[in-house]
Scaffold this motif. Structure first.
Motif, short mmCIF file in Angstrom:
data_model
loop_
_atom_site.label_atom_id
_atom_site.label_comp_id
_atom_site.label_asym_id
_atom_site.label_seq_id
_atom_site.Cartn_x
_atom_site.Cartn_y
_atom_site.Cartn_z
N ILE A 270 14.44 -10.79 -26.40
CA ILE A 270 13.71 -11.76 -27.23
C ILE A 270 13.57 -11.24 -28.65
O ILE A 270 13.85 -11.94 -29.63
N VAL A 271 13.15 -9.98 -28.77
CA VAL A 271 12.93 -9.39 -30.09
C VAL A 271 14.23 -9.35 -30.89
O VAL A 271 14.25 -9.64 -32.10
N ALA A 272 15.32 -9.01 -30.23
CA ALA A 272 16.61 -8.93 -30.93
C ALA A 272 16.99 -10.28 -31.53
O ALA A 272 17.51 -10.35 -32.65
N ARG A 273 16.74 -11.36 -30.80
CA ARG A 273 17.07 -12.69 -31.32
C ARG A 273 16.13 -13.08 -32.47
O ARG A 273 16.55 -13.64 -33.48
N LEU A 274 14.83 -12.79 -32.30
CA LEU A 274 13.87 -13.17 -33.33
C LEU A 274 14.11 -12.39 -34.62
O LEU A 274 13.91 -12.93 -35.72
N GLU A 275 14.54 -11.16 -34.50
CA GLU A 275 14.78 -10.36 -35.70
C GLU A 275 15.97 -10.89 -36.50
O GLU A 275 16.14 -10.51 -37.67
N ARG A 276 16.77 -11.76 -35.91
CA ARG A 276 17.85 -12.42 -36.65
C ARG A 276 17.36 -13.66 -37.38
O ARG A 276 18.13 -14.36 -38.04
N GLY A 277 16.07 -13.97 -37.24
CA GLY A 277 15.49 -15.09 -37.96
C GLY A 277 15.55 -16.42 -37.24
O GLY A 277 15.25 -17.45 -37.84
N GLU A 278 15.91 -16.44 -35.97
CA GLU A 278 16.04 -17.70 -35.24
C GLU A 278 14.90 -17.87 -34.25
O GLU A 278 14.28 -16.90 -33.80
N GLY A 279 14.60 -19.13 -33.94
CA GLY A 279 13.66 -19.42 -32.87
C GLY A 279 14.37 -19.37 -31.53
O GLY A 279 15.62 -19.37 -31.46
N LEU A 280 13.60 -19.36 -30.45
CA LEU A 280 14.20 -19.19 -29.13
C LEU A 280 13.44 -19.97 -28.08
O LEU A 280 12.20 -19.95 -28.04
N ILE A 281 14.20 -20.66 -27.23
CA ILE A 281 13.66 -21.33 -26.04
C ILE A 281 14.40 -20.78 -24.83
O ILE A 281 15.63 -20.68 -24.85
N ALA A 282 13.67 -20.41 -23.82
CA ALA A 282 14.30 -19.93 -22.58
C ALA A 282 13.48 -20.43 -21.39
O ALA A 282 12.25 -20.50 -21.46
N VAL A 283 14.17 -20.77 -20.33
CA VAL A 283 13.53 -21.26 -19.11
C VAL A 283 14.10 -20.49 -17.93
O VAL A 283 15.32 -20.31 -17.82
N ARG A 284 13.22 -20.03 -17.06
CA ARG A 284 13.67 -19.32 -15.85
C ARG A 284 13.23 -20.12 -14.63
O ARG A 284 12.05 -20.37 -14.42
N GLU A 285 14.23 -20.53 -13.84
CA GLU A 285 13.93 -21.21 -12.59
C GLU A 285 13.31 -20.22 -11.61
O GLU A 285 13.69 -19.04 -11.56
N ARG A 286 12.36 -20.72 -10.80
CA ARG A 286 11.71 -19.88 -9.80
C ARG A 286 11.71 -20.62 -8.48
O ARG A 286 11.25 -21.77 -8.41
N GLY A 287 12.24 -20.00 -7.46
CA GLY A 287 12.36 -20.65 -6.17
C GLY A 287 11.03 -21.12 -5.62
O GLY A 287 10.08 -20.34 -5.51
N LEU A 316 16.06 -29.43 -18.72
CA LEU A 316 15.80 -28.01 -18.92
C LEU A 316 17.09 -27.29 -19.28
O LEU A 316 18.13 -27.53 -18.66
N PRO A 317 17.06 -26.42 -20.28
CA PRO A 317 18.29 -25.71 -20.66
C PRO A 317 18.71 -24.72 -19.58
O PRO A 317 17.88 -24.08 -18.93
N ALA A 318 20.02 -24.59 -19.43
CA ALA A 318 20.56 -23.67 -18.42
C ALA A 318 20.49 -22.22 -18.88
O ALA A 318 20.50 -21.31 -18.05
N GLY A 319 20.44 -22.00 -20.18
CA GLY A 319 20.38 -20.64 -20.71
C GLY A 319 19.54 -20.63 -21.98
O GLY A 319 19.01 -21.66 -22.41
N PRO A 320 19.38 -19.45 -22.60
CA PRO A 320 18.60 -19.36 -23.83
C PRO A 320 19.16 -20.28 -24.93
O PRO A 320 20.38 -20.38 -25.08
N VAL A 321 18.29 -20.92 -25.66
CA VAL A 321 18.68 -21.85 -26.72
C VAL A 321 18.11 -21.36 -28.05
O VAL A 321 16.90 -21.14 -28.16
N SER A 322 18.97 -21.17 -29.03
CA SER A 322 18.52 -20.78 -30.36
C SER A 322 18.06 -22.02 -31.13
O SER A 322 18.69 -23.08 -31.05
N VAL A 323 17.00 -21.88 -31.88
CA VAL A 323 16.45 -22.99 -32.67
C VAL A 323 16.49 -22.58 -34.14
O VAL A 323 15.83 -21.63 -34.54
N PRO A 324 17.29 -23.29 -34.96
CA PRO A 324 17.31 -22.97 -36.40
C PRO A 324 15.94 -23.18 -37.02
O PRO A 324 15.26 -24.17 -36.71
#
Length: 424
Positions: A270-287, A316-324
């Protein structure tokens, strides 16, 4: 270069009275001796309370740690102590563990204490325990975010996508339980976007599927939003059956790595993506449970933009989504820094009022926020000012020049009007 005019945030500064508010029991200075004459009835607290207080004083003074441990152990072994006394002793024991050099055990002790209390049911030492957990894990204590009332009348596309995780029983009691835990973020933003308006989404979908049906489903909906990650230990027993929403930024809402197992992504990613200046959405399915959702941005003021992108998703997104995200400072960030310097501006105005009690009017400040967050070229727009006084203007310029804003690597020019009124 960007120019921001936060006219909507014009500030009325009057002569303010200050009051201090202190949470928790009053304690003496470290090392101070407390003298209590029990025989005359000057202090009627139970022996356990006195033993806890004496142990805490030893910890305050940084001495006799072994004696403090012994006293607290005896209190915890006493079946007659009250629940509040037991909580106080457990919290103090975490300080003993820290003083003995076992920080991990100290953290675990506070997490266990928080976890033994139900979420949403306040208890006397809750805030103290949360502050201690934040201090142990991060070394600092952030201020809580204000709670906002809930009034969700509509449902976002994302709420409709989440509805499938809460199937309505087709027979039997026809009752549905929905629990949402949000850690951080703004309730006002979520309510405005209807991001998690699940009851409305569920009823709307059922009405669309069967317009003539008389739907009598009873929905028990509980939405709990806490100021930060410090309530994760308390919520953990229910997280497995609840919708979990985590807000994350690189400041006060940065969730420690020890809670990676609860998040959709490891904090390092998460930190690595945010340090590039982008927003982030992530969803984890739970059984067998609703998903865990992450809403992340480099700065807290950018989180609403990320949540807006989430609310607009129809699945719901299947993987992490970057938000400009816009690279400039948000008006709210500028307002927060300026408002945080009310004390400096008040001093300027009070000096003027001492000379001219009826003085009132507007002073538009202009200044540039440099890429490193410092201020340059602070001045008063004299052509638009309705309150002219050379001494006041010099004081205001000096106060503005001392401001520090988030560093974003680019210059921002600001026009900021401040209103002064002696009666406010």
């Amino acid at each position: 270069m960007n120019t921001i005019h936060p006219h909507a945030a014009a500030i009325a500064l009057g002569l303010l009275s200050l009051a201090s508010c202190v949470e928790g029991p009053e304690t003496a200075a470290p090392g101070a001796e407390m003298r209590v004459d029990v025989s005359t009835g000057k202090d009627r607290r139970p022996d356990s309370s006195l033993a806890i207080e004496q142990a805490e004083r030893r910890l305050d003074a940084g001495r006799e740690i072994a004696a403090a441990r012994q006293a607290l152990s005896e209190v915890l072994a006493d079946p007659s102590v009250t629940p509040d006394q037991r909580d106080q002793a457990r919290l103090a024991m975490s300080r003993v563990l820290e003083a003995e050099g076992d920080k991990e055990a100290a953290i675990a002790a506070v997490e266990s204490l928080l976890g033994d209390h139900a979420v949403g049911e306040p208890w006397p030492l809750q805030k103290a325990a949360e502050r201690r957990l934040r201090l142990l894990v991060t070394g600092s204590e952030e201020k809580p975010l204000p709670e906002e009332p809930i009034d969700a009348r509509l449902a976002s596309p994302f709420a409709r996508a989440l509805a499938r995780y809460f199937p309505v029983p087709e027979s039997g009691s026809r009752e549905l339980t929905i629990r949402v835990f949000a850690f951080g973020g703004s309730r006002e933003v979520s309510d405005r976007l209807r991001t998690f308006a699940l009851p409305t989404a569920i009823r709307s979908l059922r009405q669309e599927a069967c317009p003539r049906c008389d739907d009598q489903v009873a929905i028990d909906h509980t939405s709990s939003r806490t100021d930060s990650w410090a309530q994760i230990p308390a919520a953990r027993p229910l997280l497995g059956s609840s919708l979990a929403v985590f807000y994350f930024d690189l400041g006060n809402q940065r969730i420690p790595a020890r809670y990676d197992a609860d998040l959709p992504l490891p904090t390092a990613d998460i930190v690595a993506r945010l340090e590039r200046g982008e927003g982030l959405i992530a969803v984890r399915e739970r059984g067998g449970a609703p998903p865990a959702i992450l809403i992340a941005a480099p700065r807290q003021a950018q989180l609403p933009a990320v949540e807006e992108a989430l609310a607009a998703m129809s699945e719901l997104p299947a993987g992490p989504v970057s938000v400009p995200l816009p690279s400039q400072l948000e008006p709210a960030e500028i307002q927060a820094v300026v408002r945080g310097s009310f004390g400096r501006y008040r001093v300027c105005y009070e000096e003027l009022v001492a000379r001219s009690p009826a003085a009132a009017g507007s002073i538009p400040l202009t200044f540039a926020i440099l890429g490193d967050g410092t201020v340059a070229d602070a001045a008063v727009d004299t052509a638009r000012s309705t309150l002219r006084d050379a001494t006041l203007e010099q004081c205001m310029v000096a106060a503005t020049s001392a401001l520090r804003f988030p560093a974003i690597g680019k210059k921002t020019t600001v026009v900021y009007p401040i209103e002064f009124s002696p009666g406010d």
